[in-house]
Design an enzyme around this catalytic site. Structure first.
Site, short mmCIF file in Angstrom:
data_model
loop_
_atom_site.label_atom_id
_atom_site.label_comp_id
_atom_site.label_asym_id
_atom_site.label_seq_id
_atom_site.Cartn_x
_atom_site.Cartn_y
_atom_site.Cartn_z
N CYS A 8 0.84 -1.20 0.00
CA CYS A 8 0.00 0.00 0.00
C CYS A 8 0.88 1.25 0.00
CB CYS A 8 -0.94 -0.01 1.20
SG CYS A 8 -2.02 1.44 1.26
N CYS A 62 -0.53 4.08 2.11
CA CYS A 62 -0.37 3.91 3.56
C CYS A 62 1.08 4.15 3.98
CB CYS A 62 -0.72 2.48 4.00
SG CYS A 62 -2.26 1.86 3.33
N ASP A 63 2.01 3.62 3.22
CA ASP A 63 3.38 3.54 3.71
C ASP A 63 4.39 4.42 2.98
OD1 ASP A 63 2.58 1.62 5.53
OD2 ASP A 63 2.94 -0.05 4.16
#
Ligand code: FAD
Length: 406
Positions: A229, A232-233
């Site tokens: 992701c 997300c990261d």
């Protein structure tokens, strides 16, 4: 088209509920909070290792076990370290589950501890090291300093419970949506035709999981340089101004790679074929980007690191068959997700990728009384906040249907 199942099905003597929620990620718990506050006494099955993801959903995989251990929620079982062996892993996890239940605790999986040979101390160090941590959720409003994924899901769970949700740490293994009330079976009871329980409405919030490639080294560096992701990261410090790689050739690979150019020093996109499957406009944007190099006819073969974080990939040129090392500090898989729809296969409409179809702008599936929320019906956004939002929609729609039918 929404199908109206026949009415007059048998009501279970074991347990009948107005609404059963299957799944315990942000979608399931948000639905539970709304329904519990509306006094509908929801029952939520949080699952145990459903689709390789345990109670609490995908976000619990962001935090390692040590904190859970400290909180006394779970504990490692000495001698059970199972790198790469799924049979042993399952056995270990089952053992943890039964031990936790025996102690009246909620089983939380010890991914880091169980799946790798990393000492807990190293895991703890990574977990508390703000410079390196991958594990914080930083884009969920209300947590200005970020929050650990497991900790956040603990809060969701507490809030569901506080308003009266019955949470059951079991997996639903079979559903019969042909008649109302709907029938469902718990794992281990699915072969007994009479062991069903019933619900007037069902909310499917079973989530999804990222497809992985099972490369050598992948398990060791999962969430230590490998992610599925970018949104997300991508912004975490271990990836900033570092060379990164993305695997995949479709729209989401193009999107993730373009997104990562904001943070990375360079982004390599590994594509097995000689062309991208992504839409023309996205492919053009990607290939024209000065920070992007597309490595055509290229496959990754191994993930290598320093024991703590990913440092490089072994890649193969599929035309010349030559291999070489590509130094990258991050690897992002963009090869698709697997929605957890086994329960409803053949009963409910899904799209060509297997995601549950809902009527746009609603949580209504193709069967009246069955709603879907979160990643199981969303291949586009796949975020905690959007999952929570659709969980709220599912709850409000279930509530409306129940009150109309009363
Ligand atoms: P999930 O979180 O997938 O939960 C589904 C639950 O259903 C699981 O508990 C599973 O065990 C259970 N279940 C499945 N089948 C059954 C069954 N038959 N019976 C009982 N239970 C069942 N998003 C963000 O917004 N911010 C982030 O920083 C972020 N970081 C992430 C980091 C990682 C490593 C991952 C993997 C994802 C991250 N995401 C993040 C994405 C986010 O986690 C998901 O979008 C979100 O969790 C989806 O929520 P969900 O409720 O749909 O389902």
């Amino acid at each position: 088209d929404v199908k109206e199942p026949k009415a007059g099905g048998v009501t279970s003597k074991k347990m009948h509920s107005q609404v059963v929620i299957i799944g315990s990620g942000p979608a399931g718990h948000t639905a539970a909070i709304y329904l519990a506050r509306a006094n509908l006494k929801p029952v939520l099955f949080e699952g145990f290792m459903a689709l390789g993801v345990a109670a609490g959903g995908q976000l619990t995989t962001t935090t390692d076990a040590t904190r859970n251990e400290e909180k006394g929620r779970t504990f490692p079982l000495p001698g059970i370290r199972t790198p790469g062996s799924s049979e042993m892993k399952q056995a270990a996890l089952a053992a943890i589950a039964s031990q936790c239940r025996g102690n009246g605790q909620r089983p939380v999986p010890l991914f880091e501890y169980v799946n790798t040979d990393k000492p807990a101390a190293a895991a703890l160090k990574r977990n508390t090291d703000g410079d390196k941590g991958l594990e914080k959720v930083e884009n969920f409003p209300g947590f200005p300093d970020g929050i650990g994924g497991s900790e956040m899901m603990d809060k969701f769970r507490l809030q569901s419970e506080r308003f009266g949700t019955t949470i059951i740490t079991e997996t639903v293994s079979k559903l019969d949506l042909s008649m109302r009330p709907f029938k469902y079976w718990r794992e281990g009871e699915e072969d007994d035709e009479t062991a069903f329980e019933t619900a007037d409405t069902i909310i499917m919030a079973t989530g999804a999981s990222a497809k992985r490639m099972n490369l050598p080294g992948e398990e060791e560096y999962w969430q230590s340089g490998i992610s599925a992701c970018a949104v997300c990261d991508g912004a975490v410090p271990i990836f900033r101004n570092k060379p990164l790689a993305v695997i995949g050739g479709g729209d989401s690979a193009a999107e993730e790679a373009t997104y990562l150019t904001k943070y990375a020093s360079h982004v390599y996109v590994l594509v097995r074929r000689g062309e991208l499957r992504a839409s023309k406009i996205m492919a053009k944007r990607l290939t024209a980007h000065p920070k992007v190099t597309v490595l055509w006819h290229t496959a990754a073969e191994e993930c290598k690191g320093d024991g703590d974080l990913l440092q490089s990939l072994t890649i193969r040129d599929l035309q010349t068959n030559e291999t070489r090392d590509l130094p990258v500090n991050g690897l992002f898989y963009a090869i698709g997700h697997e929605p957890a729809t086994n329960l409803v296969k053949g009963q409910i409409e899904t799209d060509s990728d297997g995601y549950i179809r809902t009527i746009p702008g609603t949580a209504q599936t193709s069967i009246k009384g069955v709603f879907a929320a979160g990643d199981v019906q969303d291949k586009k956004y796949r975020q905690a906040i959007t999952s929570a939002g659709s969980g709220c929609m599912a709850a409000l729609e279930a509530e409306r249907l129940i009150s109309e039918e009363e």
